[in-house]
Design a protein around this motif. Structure first.
Motif, PDB file in Angstrom:
ATOM      1  N   ILE A  20      -9.792  -4.084   4.551  1.00 60.54           N
ATOM      2  CA  ILE A  20      -9.425  -4.152   3.132  1.00 60.54           C
ATOM      3  C   ILE A  20      -7.971  -3.725   2.937  1.00 60.54           C
ATOM      4  CG2 ILE A  20      -9.868  -3.157   0.859  1.00 60.54           C
ATOM      5  CD1 ILE A  20     -12.817  -2.970   1.674  1.00 60.54           C
ATOM      6  N   ALA A  21      -7.578  -2.653   3.650  1.00 63.59           N
ATOM      7  CA  ALA A  21      -6.197  -2.173   3.547  1.00 63.59           C
ATOM      8  C   ALA A  21      -5.209  -3.241   3.987  1.00 63.59           C
ATOM      9  CB  ALA A  21      -6.013  -0.912   4.387  1.00 63.59           C
ATOM     10  N   ASN A  22      -5.512  -3.946   5.071  1.00 67.89           N
ATOM     11  CA  ASN A  22      -4.627  -5.014   5.552  1.00 67.89           C
ATOM     12  C   ASN A  22      -4.520  -6.140   4.543  1.00 67.89           C
ATOM     13  OD1 ASN A  22      -3.452  -4.951   8.469  1.00 67.89           O
ATOM     14  ND2 ASN A  22      -5.425  -3.897   8.622  1.00 67.89           N
ATOM     15  N   LEU A  23      -5.636  -6.442   3.878  1.00 72.80           N
ATOM     16  CA  LEU A  23      -5.618  -7.536   2.914  1.00 72.80           C
ATOM     17  C   LEU A  23      -4.814  -7.175   1.666  1.00 72.80           C
ATOM     18  CD1 LEU A  23      -9.331  -8.772   3.142  1.00 72.80           C
ATOM     19  CD2 LEU A  23      -7.289  -9.922   4.024  1.00 72.80           C
ATOM     20  N   ILE A  24      -5.079  -5.999   1.087  1.00 75.01           N
ATOM     21  CA  ILE A  24      -4.396  -5.655  -0.166  1.00 75.01           C
ATOM     22  C   ILE A  24      -2.931  -5.306   0.062  1.00 75.01           C
ATOM     23  CG2 ILE A  24      -6.546  -4.864  -1.202  1.00 75.01           C
ATOM     24  CD1 ILE A  24      -5.525  -1.995  -0.892  1.00 75.01           C
ATOM     25  N   SER A  25      -2.590  -4.816   1.270  1.00 79.97           N
ATOM     26  CA  SER A  25      -1.189  -4.470   1.526  1.00 79.97           C
ATOM     27  C   SER A  25      -0.300  -5.697   1.628  1.00 79.97           C
ATOM     28  CB  SER A  25      -1.072  -3.643   2.810  1.00 79.97           C
ATOM     29  OG  SER A  25      -1.415  -4.422   3.951  1.00 79.97           O
ATOM     30  N   LYS A  26      -0.928  -6.885   1.778  1.00 81.23           N
ATOM     31  CA  LYS A  26      -0.151  -8.128   1.836  1.00 81.23           C
ATOM     32  C   LYS A  26       0.167  -8.664   0.441  1.00 81.23           C
ATOM     33  CE  LYS A  26      -0.252  -8.588   6.383  1.00 81.23           C
ATOM     34  NZ  LYS A  26      -1.052  -7.405   6.732  1.00 81.23           N
ATOM     35  N   LEU A  27      -0.513  -8.122  -0.573  1.00 85.23           N
ATOM     36  CA  LEU A  27      -0.294  -8.602  -1.936  1.00 85.23           C
ATOM     37  C   LEU A  27       1.013  -8.051  -2.483  1.00 85.23           C
ATOM     38  CD1 LEU A  27      -3.889  -8.097  -3.402  1.00 85.23           C
ATOM     39  CD2 LEU A  27      -2.876 -10.210  -2.508  1.00 85.23           C
ATOM     40  N   ARG A  28       1.832  -8.935  -3.062  1.00 83.77           N
ATOM     41  CA  ARG A  28       3.141  -8.521  -3.586  1.00 83.77           C
ATOM     42  C   ARG A  28       2.998  -7.478  -4.690  1.00 83.77           C
ATOM     43  NH1 ARG A  28       8.447  -8.872  -1.831  1.00 83.77           N
ATOM     44  NH2 ARG A  28       9.656  -8.029  -3.545  1.00 83.77           N
ATOM     45  N   LEU A  47      -3.383   1.338  -9.638  1.00 88.13           N
ATOM     46  CA  LEU A  47      -3.467   1.883  -8.277  1.00 88.13           C
ATOM     47  C   LEU A  47      -4.661   2.819  -8.145  1.00 88.13           C
ATOM     48  CD1 LEU A  47       0.110   2.781  -6.921  1.00 88.13           C
ATOM     49  CD2 LEU A  47      -1.526   1.136  -6.002  1.00 88.13           C
ATOM     50  N   SER A  48      -4.903   3.615  -9.179  1.00 88.75           N
ATOM     51  CA  SER A  48      -6.027   4.559  -9.131  1.00 88.75           C
ATOM     52  C   SER A  48      -7.351   3.820  -9.022  1.00 88.75           C
ATOM     53  CB  SER A  48      -6.023   5.441 -10.388  1.00 88.75           C
ATOM     54  OG  SER A  48      -4.826   6.166 -10.488  1.00 88.75           O
ATOM     55  N   VAL A  49      -7.504   2.725  -9.747  1.00 87.67           N
ATOM     56  CA  VAL A  49      -8.740   1.939  -9.695  1.00 87.67           C
ATOM     57  C   VAL A  49      -8.924   1.334  -8.307  1.00 87.67           C
ATOM     58  CG1 VAL A  49      -9.863  -0.152 -10.553  1.00 87.67           C
ATOM     59  CG2 VAL A  49      -8.816   1.456 -12.160  1.00 87.67           C
ATOM     60  N   ILE A  50      -7.832   0.838  -7.709  1.00 89.63           N
ATOM     61  CA  ILE A  50      -7.915   0.220  -6.376  1.00 89.63           C
ATOM     62  C   ILE A  50      -8.378   1.239  -5.343  1.00 89.63           C
ATOM     63  CG2 ILE A  50      -6.552  -0.798  -4.517  1.00 89.63           C
ATOM     64  CD1 ILE A  50      -4.847  -2.120  -6.713  1.00 89.63           C
ATOM     65  N   PHE A  51      -7.709   2.387  -5.315  1.00 87.50           N
ATOM     66  CA  PHE A  51      -8.078   3.396  -4.310  1.00 87.50           C
ATOM     67  C   PHE A  51      -9.396   4.080  -4.677  1.00 87.50           C
ATOM     68  CE2 PHE A  51      -3.509   3.118  -3.329  1.00 87.50           C
ATOM     69  CZ  PHE A  51      -3.591   2.935  -1.963  1.00 87.50           C
ATOM     70  N   GLY A  84       0.323   6.904  -3.418  1.00 92.47           N
ATOM     71  CA  GLY A  84       0.592   6.742  -4.839  1.00 92.47           C
ATOM     72  C   GLY A  84       1.135   7.964  -5.531  1.00 92.47           C
ATOM     73  N   GLY A  85       1.050   9.128  -4.901  1.00 91.93           N
ATOM     74  CA  GLY A  85       1.542  10.340  -5.524  1.00 91.93           C
ATOM     75  C   GLY A  85       0.439  11.152  -6.180  1.00 91.93           C
ATOM     76  N   PRO A  86       0.785  12.310  -6.718  1.00 89.94           N
ATOM     77  CA  PRO A  86      -0.221  13.229  -7.261  1.00 89.94           C
ATOM     78  C   PRO A  86      -1.070  12.639  -8.386  1.00 89.94           C
ATOM     79  CG  PRO A  86       1.900  14.334  -6.987  1.00 89.94           C
ATOM     80  CD  PRO A  86       2.140  12.883  -6.745  1.00 89.94           C
ATOM     81  N   ILE A  87      -0.458  11.898  -9.315  1.00 91.29           N
ATOM     82  CA  ILE A  87      -1.213  11.368 -10.457  1.00 91.29           C
ATOM     83  C   ILE A  87      -2.244  10.341  -9.986  1.00 91.29           C
ATOM     84  CG2 ILE A  87      -1.054  10.136 -12.642  1.00 91.29           C
ATOM     85  CD1 ILE A  87       0.086  12.940 -12.702  1.00 91.29           C
ATOM     86  N   VAL A  88      -1.809   9.421  -9.121  1.00 86.65           N
ATOM     87  CA  VAL A  88      -2.737   8.414  -8.595  1.00 86.65           C
ATOM     88  C   VAL A  88      -3.828   9.090  -7.776  1.00 86.65           C
ATOM     89  CG1 VAL A  88      -2.961   6.414  -7.066  1.00 86.65           C
ATOM     90  CG2 VAL A  88      -1.012   6.583  -8.632  1.00 86.65           C
ATOM     91  N   GLY A  89      -3.459  10.084  -6.978  1.00 87.75           N
ATOM     92  CA  GLY A  89      -4.450  10.810  -6.190  1.00 87.75           C
ATOM     93  C   GLY A  89      -5.487  11.479  -7.061  1.00 87.75           C
ATOM     94  N   LEU A  90      -5.038  12.059  -8.195  1.00 88.05           N
ATOM     95  CA  LEU A  90      -5.962  12.728  -9.119  1.00 88.05           C
ATOM     96  C   LEU A  90      -6.913  11.722  -9.755  1.00 88.05           C
ATOM     97  CD1 LEU A  90      -6.896  15.164 -10.811  1.00 88.05           C
ATOM     98  CD2 LEU A  90      -5.038  14.629 -12.420  1.00 88.05           C
ATOM     99  N   PHE A  95     -12.189   9.226 -10.248  1.00 91.11           N
ATOM    100  CA  PHE A  95     -13.017   8.031 -10.368  1.00 91.11           C
ATOM    101  C   PHE A  95     -14.110   8.021  -9.293  1.00 91.11           C
ATOM    102  CE2 PHE A  95     -13.746   3.502  -9.325  1.00 91.11           C
ATOM    103  CZ  PHE A  95     -14.166   3.041 -10.559  1.00 91.11           C
ATOM    104  N   GLY A  96     -13.676   8.315  -8.050  1.00 82.32           N
ATOM    105  CA  GLY A  96     -14.648   8.347  -6.949  1.00 82.32           C
ATOM    106  C   GLY A  96     -15.634   9.484  -7.079  1.00 82.32           C
ATOM    107  N   ALA A  97     -15.165  10.643  -7.554  1.00 90.88           N
ATOM    108  CA  ALA A  97     -16.042  11.809  -7.667  1.00 90.88           C
ATOM    109  C   ALA A  97     -17.155  11.571  -8.680  1.00 90.88           C
ATOM    110  CB  ALA A  97     -15.221  13.040  -8.061  1.00 90.88           C
ATOM    111  N   VAL A  98     -16.834  10.897  -9.776  1.00 88.20           N
ATOM    112  CA  VAL A  98     -17.859  10.598 -10.781  1.00 88.20           C
ATOM    113  C   VAL A  98     -18.944   9.721 -10.173  1.00 88.20           C
ATOM    114  CG1 VAL A  98     -18.311   9.369 -12.947  1.00 88.20           C
ATOM    115  CG2 VAL A  98     -16.306  10.863 -12.740  1.00 88.20           C
ATOM    116  N   TYR A  99     -18.529   8.705  -9.399  1.00 86.81           N
ATOM    117  CA  TYR A  99     -19.522   7.846  -8.763  1.00 86.81           C
ATOM    118  C   TYR A  99     -20.363   8.636  -7.758  1.00 86.81           C
ATOM    119  CZ  TYR A  99     -21.566   4.153  -5.926  1.00 86.81           C
ATOM    120  OH  TYR A  99     -22.444   3.364  -5.253  1.00 86.81           O
ATOM    121  N   VAL A 100     -19.678   9.452  -6.954  1.00 85.62           N
ATOM    122  CA  VAL A 100     -20.402  10.246  -5.943  1.00 85.62           C
ATOM    123  C   VAL A 100     -21.435  11.144  -6.619  1.00 85.62           C
ATOM    124  CG1 VAL A 100     -20.144  12.118  -4.268  1.00 85.62           C
ATOM    125  CG2 VAL A 100     -18.556  10.181  -4.232  1.00 85.62           C
ATOM    126  N   TYR A 101     -21.053  11.780  -7.716  1.00 84.51           N
ATOM    127  CA  TYR A 101     -21.954  12.719  -8.382  1.00 84.51           C
ATOM    128  C   TYR A 101     -23.153  11.999  -8.996  1.00 84.51           C
ATOM    129  CZ  TYR A 101     -23.624  16.375 -11.495  1.00 84.51           C
ATOM    130  OH  TYR A 101     -24.401  17.312 -12.134  1.00 84.51           O
TER     131      TYR A 101
END
Length: 564
Positions: A20-28, A47-51, A84-90, A95-101
């Motif tokens: 997946i990383a190889n595919l999306i990293s090719k997108l402009r 970016l946050s939604v993608i990651f 992506g930096g701190p904001i994207v990481g947060l 987003f992922g934590a809500v799904y996990v919970y």
């Protein structure tokens, strides 16, 4: 066999993420988002939604081992922060934590897993400055991921009961999960390396393009922004050499030229400078605009185009503006912004140099006394050559030198007074020495011992020829030019000493000076000597003490004198 199956399935999960990383990293779009230094809220959200989606996918495809779901969510969450930096990481980890919970199983580990997911994103964002721009230190990244997984185990112990079940789970999953996820993140993040390699290639191409563009455009700025014919050719050249859809050039008050490509939607410029241009001129900085208010006549037009505006700066003042428009994309391409800024900066230097040339032409036409114009013609050449060299290495320093040079020649051109305040004459000398220090660097040393508030007037352009002579000939045995300027207040006037450590003035030259004869091609000393005697009397010409250890020139300025 159980452990072999876990390792194999975990490797498959990692391989899925890498694919997946190889595919999306090719997108402009993704490349531009990652390379952007200042992202808008919506770009960060995308970016946050993608990651965050990668975290969800890692959780969904986790390997159920009964009491725990073995997964690779650490890779998506940490990569969000690292790329992506701190904001994207947060945002991504939240987003992922809500799904996990809400949806991970078994629920006994949900709270601990959600908390550690947030921790992964914050950890990646915290180390963003350390790992950014593709300068990966893989051994450090491996250790960081191992640390993150250990924190995950600690969270399991802290938030989950019974403790014995947690301990048994950790003993079963810890080694394969830590090692494989730490190795997996290296493979995953290396998939984005080509993005940064492509950025370097793009910057190299852009620099080459900017250099070619500058060679064609800068000669057209010699006569300034007000030359409409040259500005027409400048706009045409920019459109030929770039992908921009249109170009608009303004001075401070009006539009000079507006050009755009055939087939593009018409830009309704009117007679007034667009608001973005006015803002760029007022602030002295680049501005971008990607949408207009619904009441604006440009509202429909700006659904297709984005505007970039940068001011032409001369002596820290905006003298005009270059506005271009490009086909709208998801993000402003950084290369476009940098090319635009690079072109405007070079154009500003050319306009500043052209202003200096204009002042030089004014100097040649001005009707000053001959004694006020004993300026070495080589000085301007050397000064401009010095500024030209500094431009390549330190544009800010070059701009400072241009301001000093403009001040130096403005004093020569505009000073019609016979007598000027001592402080103004000293400022003129300091401007001259500042330019010479930029030329000779550490080989020129200047010291000043001048009292403050010397309130008398002295002849204009009386000190500079003496200082210039000291710089030119005052080379000591070590190859350095040492110049000392000292002033002493006396009851009836001020005495000024200009000293160097050169090899001294030959006796025959001193004899010619005292007798009023010409001294070769240089008449600076003799002119100053004549002026001093004509103003302050025969006894108050130059007093020169010279030996093999250096030369000291003494000038005496009495109070209350006016030039005759």
């Amino acid at each position: 066999m159980q452990e072999d199956r876990l390792v194999f399935e975990l490797i498959l999960n990692i391989a899925l993420l890498v694919l997946i990383a190889n595919l999306i990293s090719k997108l402009r779009l993704i490349q531009d988002l990652i390379l952007q230094e200042r992202r808008s809220f919506w770009n960060q959200a995308l970016l946050s939604v993608i990651f965050g989606g990668m975290v969800v996918l890692s959780t969904y495809t986790g390997i159920d081992i009964g009491s725990y779901s073995l997964n690779t969510r650490v890779i998506g969450a940490m990569t969000a922060g690292l790329l992506g930096g701190p904001i994207v990481g947060l945002y991504a980890s939240l987003f992922g934590a809500v799904y996990v919970y809400l949806f991970s199983s078994p629920q006994a580990f949900a709270m601990a897993s959600a908390f550690s997911t947030m921790l992964f994103g914050l950890l990646g964002g915290g180390f963003y400055p350390y790992f950014q721009r593709g300068k990966w230190r893989y051994q450090d990244l491996f250790v960081l991921t191992c640390f993150a997984e250990i924190c995950d185990m600690v969270c399991l112990l802290r938030f989950t009961a019974p403790v014995q079940m947690v301990v048994n789970t950790i003993l079963q999953i810890s080694v394969p999960m830590i090692l494989l996820n730490a190795g997996g993140i290296l493979i995953f993040i290396s998939s984005f390396n080509h993005v940064f390699i492509q950025q370097d290639i793009e910057r190299s191409r852009q620099l080459q393009q900017a250099s070619g563009l500058a060679r064609k455009c800068l000669p057209l700025l010699v006569k300034g922004i007000g030359d409409r014919d040259n500005m027409e050719r400048l706009a045409g050249t920019i459109l030929e050499e770039t992908d921009w859809a249109g170009v608009l050039i303004t001075d401070r008050n009006q539009i000079v030229v507006c050009r755009q490509r055939e087939g593009e939607a018409r830009f309704q410029s009117g007679a007034e400078i667009p608001d973005i241009g006015i803002l760029a001129i007022e602030t002295g900085s680049m501005k971008t605009m990607s949408k207009a208010a619904s009441s604006s006549p440009w509202h429909e037009w700006m659904k297709e185009y984005s505007l970039i505006a940068s001011p032409f700066m001369v002596q820290d003042q905006a003298v005009g503006c270059l506005i271009v428009w490009v086909k709208k994309q998801w993000v402003f391409r950084q290369s476009e912004l940098e090319l635009h800024q690079h072109l405007v900066e070079l154009s500003s230097y050319q306009l500043a140099l052209s202003e200096l040339e204009r002042q030089k032409a004014m100097r040649q036409k001005a009707e000053f006394k001959a004694l006020q114009f004993q300026v070495n013609p080589h000085f301007l050449f050397n000064a401009l050559n010095t500024v030209s060299c500094v431009c390549r290495e330190n544009p800010d320093r070059a701009r400072e030198l241009l301001i000093v040079l403009a001040s130096y020649f403005r004093y020569n051109l505009n000073n019609e007074a016979y007598m000027v305040p001592f402080a103004e004459e000293m400022e003129h000398v300091e401007d001259y020495l500042e330019l010479e220090k930029a030329r000779f660097e550490e080989k020129l040393a200047v010291t000043y011992e001048v009292p403050e508030a010397i309130s008398l007037k002295i002849p204009t352009l009386i000190l500079q020829p003496i200082v210039e002579n000291a710089v030119r000939y005052g080379i000591n045995r070590e190859g350095k030019r040492i110049v000392a300027i000292r002033a002493e207040k006396e009851t009836k006037g001020v005495r000024v000493y200009i000293q160097d450590e050169g090899r001294g003035i030959p006796d025959d030259v001193l004899s010619k000076l005292k007798s009023g004869q010409a001294i070769g091609n240089s008449i600076g000393l003799s002119n100053v000597h004549k002026r001093m005697k004509s103003i302050y009397g025969e006894e108050n010409g130059l007093r020169i003490t010279s030996s093999g250890a250096g030369t000291c020139v003494e000038l005496y300025f009495a109070y209350g004198y006016q030039e005759s």
